[in-house]
Scaffold this motif. Structure first.
Motif, mmCIF file in Angstrom:
data_model
loop_
_atom_site.group_PDB
_atom_site.id
_atom_site.type_symbol
_atom_site.label_atom_id
_atom_site.label_comp_id
_atom_site.label_asym_id
_atom_site.label_seq_id
_atom_site.Cartn_x
_atom_site.Cartn_y
_atom_site.Cartn_z
ATOM 1 N N UNK A 83 0.835 -1.198 0.000
ATOM 2 C CA UNK A 83 0.000 0.000 0.000
ATOM 3 C C UNK A 83 0.871 1.250 0.000
ATOM 4 N N UNK A 84 0.308 2.331 -0.489
ATOM 5 C CA UNK A 84 0.987 3.622 -0.462
ATOM 6 C C UNK A 84 0.743 4.231 0.917
ATOM 7 N N UNK A 85 1.790 4.312 1.756
ATOM 8 C CA UNK A 85 1.563 4.800 3.115
ATOM 9 C C UNK A 85 1.067 6.241 3.164
ATOM 10 N N UNK A 86 1.466 7.045 2.192
ATOM 11 C CA UNK A 86 0.988 8.432 2.176
ATOM 12 C C UNK A 86 -0.535 8.453 2.032
ATOM 13 N N UNK A 87 -1.049 7.616 1.156
ATOM 14 C CA UNK A 87 -2.491 7.538 0.948
ATOM 15 C C UNK A 87 -3.189 6.979 2.195
ATOM 16 N N UNK A 88 -2.638 5.913 2.763
ATOM 17 C CA UNK A 88 -3.258 5.271 3.924
ATOM 18 C C UNK A 88 -3.284 6.224 5.123
ATOM 19 N N UNK A 89 -2.184 6.909 5.363
ATOM 20 C CA UNK A 89 -2.110 7.821 6.502
ATOM 21 C C UNK A 89 -3.014 9.037 6.277
ATOM 22 N N UNK A 90 -3.059 9.543 5.057
ATOM 23 C CA UNK A 90 -3.936 10.670 4.747
ATOM 24 C C UNK A 90 -5.397 10.291 4.954
ATOM 25 N N UNK A 91 -5.780 9.090 4.514
ATOM 26 C CA UNK A 91 -7.157 8.628 4.708
ATOM 27 C C UNK A 91 -7.478 8.519 6.196
ATOM 28 N N UNK A 92 -6.525 8.029 6.971
ATOM 29 C CA UNK A 92 -6.715 7.930 8.429
ATOM 30 C C UNK A 92 -6.879 9.314 9.051
ATOM 31 N N UNK A 93 -6.035 10.250 8.629
ATOM 32 C CA UNK A 93 -6.108 11.618 9.154
ATOM 33 C C UNK A 93 -7.428 12.275 8.778
ATOM 34 N N UNK A 94 -7.872 12.049 7.545
ATOM 35 C CA UNK A 94 -9.150 12.607 7.111
ATOM 36 C C UNK A 94 -10.300 12.058 7.947
ATOM 37 N N UNK A 95 -10.248 10.763 8.252
ATOM 38 C CA UNK A 95 -11.283 10.141 9.064
ATOM 39 C C UNK A 95 -11.283 10.733 10.478
ATOM 40 N N UNK A 96 -10.109 10.924 11.041
ATOM 41 C CA UNK A 96 -10.005 11.520 12.381
ATOM 42 C C UNK A 96 -10.506 12.960 12.373
ATOM 43 N N UNK A 97 -10.157 13.701 11.333
ATOM 44 C CA UNK A 97 -10.599 15.097 11.235
ATOM 45 C C UNK A 97 -12.118 15.174 11.118
ATOM 46 N N UNK A 98 -12.710 14.250 10.380
ATOM 47 C CA UNK A 98 -14.168 14.239 10.242
ATOM 48 C C UNK A 98 -14.838 13.966 11.583
ATOM 49 N N UNK A 99 -14.223 13.101 12.393
ATOM 50 C CA UNK A 99 -14.789 12.831 13.721
ATOM 51 C C UNK A 99 -14.716 14.067 14.606
ATOM 52 N N UNK A 100 -13.654 14.843 14.457
ATOM 53 C CA UNK A 100 -13.534 16.064 15.248
ATOM 54 C C UNK A 100 -14.674 17.024 14.952
ATOM 55 N N UNK A 101 -15.135 17.020 13.712
ATOM 56 C CA UNK A 101 -16.242 17.899 13.331
ATOM 57 C C UNK A 101 -17.538 17.526 14.038
ATOM 58 N N UNK A 102 -17.641 16.295 14.554
ATOM 59 C CA UNK A 102 -18.869 15.867 15.215
ATOM 60 C C UNK A 102 -18.851 16.203 16.706
ATOM 61 N N UNK A 103 -17.704 16.639 17.210
ATOM 62 C CA UNK A 103 -17.588 16.991 18.627
ATOM 63 C C UNK A 103 -17.707 18.493 18.779
#
Length: 109
Positions: A83-103
């Motif tokens: 896997x491309x770690x840049x893509x995997x880590x970015x997707x993880x960061x995006x998911x975490x950022x989206x959760x922050x929007x719900x708090x």
């Protein structure tokens, strides 16, 4: 400054050349993340002096350095899986950022 994602690719290529890319080898690279996390735990125990026999043996800088080892080791494991770690880590960061929007931005009273 070295780009971590480029370094992960170089380390992975070196490991591939030396150890091959068998299923077992990839598994060992994944398990290496756990080994590095154990070193973080040991450093933290040393930083807070949890072991009375040893006392304080580490600093928060040591803990941070061990955490950085976990990051690089995880990037190598991701790369080793193909896997491309840049893509995997970015997707993880995006998911975490989206959760922050719900708090709420401020703690409830």
């Amino acid at each position: 400054m070295t780009d971590l994602f480029d370094l992960a690719a170089l380390v992975t290529a070196r490991l591939d050349a030396v150890n091959g890319r068998s299923r077992e080898e990839i598994g060992l690279r994944i398990l290496k993340v756990t080994e590095e996390a154990g070193e973080v735990a040991a450093a933290w125990i040393g930083a807070i002096g949890q072991n009375p026999r040893k006392g304080i043996t580490h600093t928060s800088d040591d803990v941070a350095a061990e955490l950085a080892d976990v990051v690089l080791t995880a990037l190598v494991a991701i790369t080793s899986l193909g896997h491309d770690p840049r893509h995997v880590v970015t997707a993880c960061a995006d998911k975490a950022a989206a959760r922050l929007d719900t708090y709420p931005s401020t703690p409830p009273e």
